[in-house]
Design a protein around this motif. Structure first.
Motif, PDB file in Angstrom:
ATOM      1  N   ILE A  84      23.701  39.959  -8.411  1.00  0.00           N
ATOM      2  CA  ILE A  84      22.401  40.584  -8.676  1.00  0.00           C
ATOM      3  C   ILE A  84      21.854  41.255  -7.426  1.00  0.00           C
ATOM      4  O   ILE A  84      21.764  40.627  -6.368  1.00  0.00           O
ATOM      5  N   MET A  85      21.495  42.524  -7.556  1.00  0.00           N
ATOM      6  CA  MET A  85      20.798  43.211  -6.469  1.00  0.00           C
ATOM      7  C   MET A  85      19.415  43.631  -6.951  1.00  0.00           C
ATOM      8  O   MET A  85      19.300  44.294  -7.986  1.00  0.00           O
ATOM      9  N   ILE A  86      18.388  43.218  -6.224  1.00  0.00           N
ATOM     10  CA  ILE A  86      17.030  43.648  -6.531  1.00  0.00           C
ATOM     11  C   ILE A  86      16.828  45.019  -5.894  1.00  0.00           C
ATOM     12  O   ILE A  86      17.060  45.200  -4.698  1.00  0.00           O
ATOM     13  N   PHE A  87      16.426  45.984  -6.707  1.00  0.00           N
ATOM     14  CA  PHE A  87      16.194  47.351  -6.238  1.00  0.00           C
ATOM     15  C   PHE A  87      14.757  47.691  -6.580  1.00  0.00           C
ATOM     16  O   PHE A  87      14.433  47.950  -7.743  1.00  0.00           O
ATOM     17  N   SER A  88      13.881  47.640  -5.581  1.00  0.00           N
ATOM     18  CA  SER A  88      12.454  47.687  -5.891  1.00  0.00           C
ATOM     19  C   SER A  88      11.644  48.382  -4.805  1.00  0.00           C
ATOM     20  O   SER A  88      12.083  48.495  -3.659  1.00  0.00           O
ATOM     21  N   GLY A  89      10.444  48.782  -5.178  1.00  0.00           N
ATOM     22  CA  GLY A  89       9.529  49.403  -4.224  1.00  0.00           C
ATOM     23  C   GLY A  89       8.650  48.397  -3.498  1.00  0.00           C
ATOM     24  O   GLY A  89       7.871  48.776  -2.620  1.00  0.00           O
ATOM     25  N   ILE A  90       8.759  47.112  -3.850  1.00  0.00           N
ATOM     26  CA  ILE A  90       7.927  46.107  -3.176  1.00  0.00           C
ATOM     27  C   ILE A  90       8.397  45.907  -1.735  1.00  0.00           C
ATOM     28  O   ILE A  90       9.541  46.200  -1.393  1.00  0.00           O
ATOM     29  N   ASP A  91       7.507  45.392  -0.897  1.00  0.00           N
ATOM     30  CA  ASP A  91       7.773  45.254   0.540  1.00  0.00           C
ATOM     31  C   ASP A  91       8.890  44.237   0.801  1.00  0.00           C
ATOM     32  O   ASP A  91       8.745  43.049   0.514  1.00  0.00           O
ATOM     33  N   LYS A  98      12.224  35.448  -1.054  1.00  0.00           N
ATOM     34  CA  LYS A  98      12.007  34.644  -2.267  1.00  0.00           C
ATOM     35  C   LYS A  98      12.973  35.051  -3.378  1.00  0.00           C
ATOM     36  O   LYS A  98      13.386  34.223  -4.183  1.00  0.00           O
ATOM     37  N   TYR A  99      13.373  36.347  -3.400  1.00  0.00           N
ATOM     38  CA  TYR A  99      14.352  36.787  -4.404  1.00  0.00           C
ATOM     39  C   TYR A  99      15.756  36.286  -4.055  1.00  0.00           C
ATOM     40  O   TYR A  99      16.499  35.866  -4.936  1.00  0.00           O
ATOM     41  N   ILE A 100      16.092  36.300  -2.774  1.00  0.00           N
ATOM     42  CA  ILE A 100      17.399  35.771  -2.337  1.00  0.00           C
ATOM     43  C   ILE A 100      17.462  34.269  -2.652  1.00  0.00           C
ATOM     44  O   ILE A 100      18.448  33.766  -3.187  1.00  0.00           O
ATOM     45  N   GLY A 106      21.403  40.397  -3.254  1.00  0.00           N
ATOM     46  CA  GLY A 106      21.050  41.521  -2.401  1.00  0.00           C
ATOM     47  C   GLY A 106      19.662  42.020  -2.716  1.00  0.00           C
ATOM     48  O   GLY A 106      19.099  41.723  -3.782  1.00  0.00           O
ATOM     49  N   PHE A 107      19.091  42.761  -1.770  1.00  0.00           N
ATOM     50  CA  PHE A 107      17.746  43.313  -1.949  1.00  0.00           C
ATOM     51  C   PHE A 107      17.736  44.679  -1.281  1.00  0.00           C
ATOM     52  O   PHE A 107      18.124  44.816  -0.124  1.00  0.00           O
ATOM     53  N   LEU A 108      17.317  45.694  -2.021  1.00  0.00           N
ATOM     54  CA  LEU A 108      17.290  47.051  -1.483  1.00  0.00           C
ATOM     55  C   LEU A 108      15.975  47.725  -1.864  1.00  0.00           C
ATOM     56  O   LEU A 108      15.536  47.645  -3.004  1.00  0.00           O
ATOM     57  N   SER A 109      15.369  48.387  -0.882  1.00  0.00           N
ATOM     58  CA  SER A 109      14.116  49.094  -1.131  1.00  0.00           C
ATOM     59  C   SER A 109      14.376  50.424  -1.831  1.00  0.00           C
ATOM     60  O   SER A 109      15.337  51.129  -1.517  1.00  0.00           O
ATOM     61  N   ILE A 131      23.216  42.398   2.224  1.00  0.00           N
ATOM     62  CA  ILE A 131      22.097  41.898   3.029  1.00  0.00           C
ATOM     63  C   ILE A 131      21.753  42.983   4.039  1.00  0.00           C
ATOM     64  O   ILE A 131      22.512  43.254   4.968  1.00  0.00           O
ATOM     65  N   SER A 132      20.596  43.615   3.849  1.00  0.00           N
ATOM     66  CA  SER A 132      20.170  44.692   4.746  1.00  0.00           C
ATOM     67  C   SER A 132      19.801  44.110   6.109  1.00  0.00           C
ATOM     68  O   SER A 132      19.549  42.901   6.232  1.00  0.00           O
TER      69      SER A 132
END
Length: 213
Positions: A84-91, A98-100, A106-109, A131-132
């Motif tokens: 799962i990769m979160i792709f979002s405009g949140i900071d 908290k998502y990890i 993964g988390f991507l802006s 992981i950015s």
């Protein structure tokens, strides 16, 4: 991946169809053999995971029916191998950990350049995670400062008690009566809780309590 012919099945979950289509264009540009399953709500995302052999899910953080934080553990229960990769405009600085911690790989802006999006997707395919540099720094800091990993540790006992009451659906007046304090005292504590947890609504508060209790 999970298919003999190496076709990769993506779940693209975002309430904006343009964002989902944008990711499709990027996947086509990478020249992958892929199938894209679309979802515009959290409920549809869960249904998609139940009925399709999803390899990689690219999911927004916020939907009209809630935040994806609430469904990450359920997605992993349905399909433990899904990435799962979160792709979002949140900071990212405020929310990535908290998502990890909830199960994202993964988390991507959404503010990222197209090349960064391509790189993130390719790393998800090759390594099962992205992981950015920003999230990497957050993870290192969270080891040194556990309050970053568990924001509830920053609350006093009184603040935590009141936070739980809000999460149970009680209002200022009910909380004030139960604790035998003034209503404006409860309002002041609520403001302090929100500031400490860097949130601005009860839905986010409920998500944090679910995640860290």
């Amino acid at each position: 991946m999970s298919f003999p012919d190496k076709k990769i099945t993506f779940l693209l979950a975002d309430d904006h169809s343009l964002m989902r289509q944008g990711i499709v264009f990027i996947l086509e540009d990478i020249e992958l053999d892929f199938e894209a399953v679309h979802a515009s709500t959290l409920q549809k995302a869960l249904e998609a995971v139940k009925s399709n052999p999803i390899d990689i899910a690219i999911i927004d953080a916020h939907f009209p029916d809630g935040t994806s934080l609430s469904i990450l553990p359920e997605i992993k229960t349905i399909n433990p191998d899904i990435k799962i990769m979160i792709f979002s405009g949140i900071d990212e600085n405020v929310h990535a950990l908290k998502y990890i911690n909830a199960g994202a790989n993964g988390f991507l802006s959404k503010l990222s350049e197209e090349d960064d999006v391509k790189n993130a997707i390719q790393r998800m395919i090759q390594f099962g995670e992205y992981i950015s540099p920003v999230t990497q720094a957050l993870l290192i800091n969270s080891v040194r400062n556990p309050k970053l990993a568990n924001p509830l540790l920053s609350l006093t006992e009184k603040e935590l008690t009141i936070a739980k009451m809000y999460a149970e659906g009680l209002g200022n007046l009910e909380i004030a009566n139960k604790l035998e304090v003034k209503q404006n005292t409860v309002s002041t504590v609520k403001k302090r809780i929100f500031e400490k947890l860097k949130i601005d609504n009860i839905v986010d508060l409920i998500d944090i309590l679910k995640e860290h209790q």
